[in-house]
Design a protein around this motif. Structure first.
Motif, PDB file in Angstrom:
ATOM      1  N   UNK A 190       0.944  -1.096   0.057  1.00  0.00           N
ATOM      2  CA  UNK A 190       0.137   0.116   0.183  1.00  0.00           C
ATOM      3  C   UNK A 190       0.879   1.315   0.054  1.00  0.00           C
ATOM      4  N   UNK A 191       0.934   2.060  -0.925  1.00  0.00           N
ATOM      5  CA  UNK A 191       1.440   3.350  -0.907  1.00  0.00           C
ATOM      6  C   UNK A 191       0.466   4.421  -0.714  1.00  0.00           C
ATOM      7  N   UNK A 192       0.462   4.843   0.582  1.00  0.00           N
ATOM      8  CA  UNK A 192      -0.587   5.778   1.149  1.00  0.00           C
ATOM      9  C   UNK A 192       0.137   7.183   1.384  1.00  0.00           C
ATOM     10  N   UNK A 193      -0.188   8.031   0.572  1.00  0.00           N
ATOM     11  CA  UNK A 193       0.525   9.647   0.656  1.00  0.00           C
ATOM     12  C   UNK A 193      -0.055  10.063   2.088  1.00  0.00           C
ATOM     13  N   UNK A 194      -0.963   9.474   2.656  1.00  0.00           N
ATOM     14  CA  UNK A 194      -1.527  10.221   4.094  1.00  0.00           C
ATOM     15  C   UNK A 194      -0.991   9.429   5.348  1.00  0.00           C
ATOM     16  N   UNK A 195      -0.031   8.387   5.140  1.00  0.00           N
ATOM     17  CA  UNK A 195       0.711   7.555   5.975  1.00  0.00           C
ATOM     18  C   UNK A 195       1.755   8.414   6.701  1.00  0.00           C
ATOM     19  N   UNK A 196       1.307   8.869   7.894  1.00  0.00           N
ATOM     20  CA  UNK A 196       2.599   9.696   8.726  1.00  0.00           C
ATOM     21  C   UNK A 196       3.659   8.803   9.473  1.00  0.00           C
ATOM     22  N   UNK A 197       2.972   7.617   9.694  1.00  0.00           N
ATOM     23  CA  UNK A 197       4.140   6.714  10.472  1.00  0.00           C
ATOM     24  C   UNK A 197       3.881   5.268  10.612  1.00  0.00           C
ATOM     25  N   UNK A 198       4.374   4.395  10.580  1.00  0.00           N
ATOM     26  CA  UNK A 198       4.296   3.136  10.686  1.00  0.00           C
ATOM     27  C   UNK A 198       4.937   2.287  11.767  1.00  0.00           C
ATOM     28  N   UNK A 199       4.312   1.266  12.423  1.00  0.00           N
ATOM     29  CA  UNK A 199       4.884   0.738  13.536  1.00  0.00           C
ATOM     30  C   UNK A 199       6.153  -0.327  13.202  1.00  0.00           C
ATOM     31  N   UNK A 200       6.822  -0.571  14.197  1.00  0.00           N
ATOM     32  CA  UNK A 200       8.142  -1.464  13.722  1.00  0.00           C
ATOM     33  C   UNK A 200       7.632  -2.653  13.146  1.00  0.00           C
ATOM     34  N   UNK A 201       6.734  -3.293  13.540  1.00  0.00           N
ATOM     35  CA  UNK A 201       6.485  -4.631  13.016  1.00  0.00           C
ATOM     36  C   UNK A 201       5.887  -4.708  11.692  1.00  0.00           C
ATOM     37  N   UNK A 202       5.367  -3.386  11.251  1.00  0.00           N
ATOM     38  CA  UNK A 202       4.709  -3.387   9.955  1.00  0.00           C
ATOM     39  C   UNK A 202       3.336  -3.513   9.702  1.00  0.00           C
ATOM     40  N   UNK A 203       2.696  -3.950  10.920  1.00  0.00           N
ATOM     41  CA  UNK A 203       1.178  -4.371  10.940  1.00  0.00           C
ATOM     42  C   UNK A 203       0.321  -2.905  10.637  1.00  0.00           C
TER      43      UNK A 203
END
Length: 107
Positions: A90-103
Motif C-alpha cells: 500500500x502506497x498511501x500518501x496520508x501515512x505519517x508513521x508505521x509501527x516497527x512490526x509493519x502491521x
C-alpha cells in the motif's frame, strides 16, 4: 478522492478471481489495531454493497466503505515480489508513521 491499482496488482487480482470462479473485485478498508492505530484490510469481494465507493483501474474494481475512504484517499495498491516473498503493498500518501512490526500505520 481516488484509489488506484498498478498493472501488477490488477493482473494478480484478475488471475485470482478467475481461479476462484467468482468475485467482483477487491474490498479495501482500514481497521483499528496494532501499535500505530490503523491497519489495512484487503479481501476479495463477491458483491457490491449499496454504500461502497467504487474505483476501477486496469479492469479491476476496488470497493471502499465510506468510513475508510478518508484514510485511504490517494492510496495506490501494488503487488510486488521481493525475493521469495510476494504480496500487496500500500502506497498511501496520508501515512505519517508505521509501527516497527509493519502491521499498523498512523495518518
Amino acid at each position: 478522492m481516488a484509489i488506484t491499482l498498478t498493472e501488477a496488482a490488477a493482473r494478480h487480482v484478475t488471475r485470482y478471481l478467475g481461479r476462484r470462479g467468482k468475485g467482483v473485485g477487491v474490498r479495501l478498508g482500514v481497521k483499528t489495531t496494532g501499535c500505530s492505530g490503523l491497519a489495512y484490510k484487503l479481501e476479495y469481494a463477491d458483491d457490491i454493497a449499496p454504500e461502497d465507493v467504487i474505483f476501477e483501474g486496469h479492469g479491476v474494481k476496488v470497493l471502499v466503505d465510506p468510513k475508510s475512504l478518508p484514510y485511504l484517499d490517494g492510496t495506490e495498491l501494488d503487488f510486488v515480489r521481493e525475493g521469495l516473498n510476494e504480496g500487496f503493498k500500500f502506497h498511501n500518501p496520508r501515512e505519517k508513521d508505521r509501527c516497527g512490526c509493519g502491521e499498523s500505520f498512523r495518518v
